[in-house]
Design a protein around this motif. Structure first.
Motif, short mmCIF file in Angstrom:
data_model
loop_
_atom_site.label_atom_id
_atom_site.label_comp_id
_atom_site.label_asym_id
_atom_site.label_seq_id
_atom_site.Cartn_x
_atom_site.Cartn_y
_atom_site.Cartn_z
N ILE A 33 0.86 -1.18 0.00
CA ILE A 33 0.00 0.00 0.00
C ILE A 33 0.89 1.23 0.00
CG2 ILE A 33 -1.79 1.25 1.23
CD1 ILE A 33 -2.60 -1.43 2.50
N ASP A 34 0.76 2.03 -1.04
CA ASP A 34 1.51 3.29 -1.14
C ASP A 34 0.61 4.39 -0.59
OD1 ASP A 34 2.78 5.65 -1.88
OD2 ASP A 34 3.58 4.76 -3.72
N THR A 35 0.95 4.87 0.59
CA THR A 35 0.11 5.88 1.24
C THR A 35 0.24 7.25 0.60
OG1 THR A 35 1.82 6.24 2.90
CG2 THR A 35 0.07 4.69 3.45
N ASP A 36 1.37 7.53 -0.04
CA ASP A 36 1.54 8.82 -0.71
C ASP A 36 0.68 8.91 -1.97
OD1 ASP A 36 3.37 9.64 1.21
OD2 ASP A 36 5.09 8.92 0.06
N LYS A 38 -1.75 6.73 -2.62
CA LYS A 38 -3.05 6.13 -2.28
C LYS A 38 -3.43 5.02 -3.26
CE LYS A 38 -4.85 10.08 0.16
NZ LYS A 38 -5.93 11.03 0.32
N ILE A 39 -2.49 4.06 -3.44
CA ILE A 39 -2.69 2.94 -4.35
C ILE A 39 -2.34 1.64 -3.64
CG2 ILE A 39 -1.84 1.83 -6.45
CD1 ILE A 39 -1.38 4.55 -7.62
N ILE A 40 -3.15 0.62 -3.86
CA ILE A 40 -2.87 -0.74 -3.37
C ILE A 40 -2.44 -1.56 -4.57
CG2 ILE A 40 -3.80 -2.78 -2.23
CD1 ILE A 40 -5.97 -0.95 -1.05
N ARG A 53 -7.21 2.08 -6.39
CA ARG A 53 -7.10 3.29 -5.59
C ARG A 53 -7.66 2.99 -4.20
NH1 ARG A 53 -9.66 8.30 -8.34
NH2 ARG A 53 -11.46 7.04 -7.88
N VAL A 54 -7.01 3.49 -3.17
CA VAL A 54 -7.44 3.24 -1.79
C VAL A 54 -8.87 3.73 -1.58
CG1 VAL A 54 -6.99 3.84 0.63
CG2 VAL A 54 -5.09 3.27 -0.87
N ASP A 55 -9.23 4.84 -2.19
CA ASP A 55 -10.57 5.40 -2.01
C ASP A 55 -11.66 4.50 -2.59
OD1 ASP A 55 -9.34 7.56 -0.83
OD2 ASP A 55 -9.36 8.77 -2.66
N ASP A 56 -11.31 3.63 -3.56
CA ASP A 56 -12.29 2.75 -4.20
C ASP A 56 -12.48 1.42 -3.46
OD1 ASP A 56 -12.60 4.67 -6.15
OD2 ASP A 56 -11.21 3.71 -7.54
#
Length: 64
Positions: A33-36, A38-40, A53-56
């Motif tokens: 998980i790339d927090t900068d 926001k991608i898994i 995308r983390v938001d999805d």
């Protein structure tokens, strides 16, 4: 005579990813998980199998 271990195939780890729209099953050996950004990312043997995308993403689980 064949050795019993010749026929063995090890199960690859599978991830169950639930988004707000659908459910996905991904065979991958690692997840990061790339927090900068926001991608898994899901990887198998060094290549990317899937990105979300983390938001999805609602939830995701590792199934062994």
């Amino acid at each position: 005579m064949n050795d019993i271990f010749d026929a063995l195939r090890f199960a690859e780890p599978t991830y169950l990813v639930k988004t707000y729209k659908d459910i996905y099953r991904i065979q991958a050996s690692t997840c990061s998980i790339d927090t900068d950004l926001k991608i898994i990312c899901f990887y198998n043997k060094g290549s990317v199998q899937a990105m979300f995308r983390v938001d999805d993403v609602k939830t995701f689980y590792k199934i062994i």
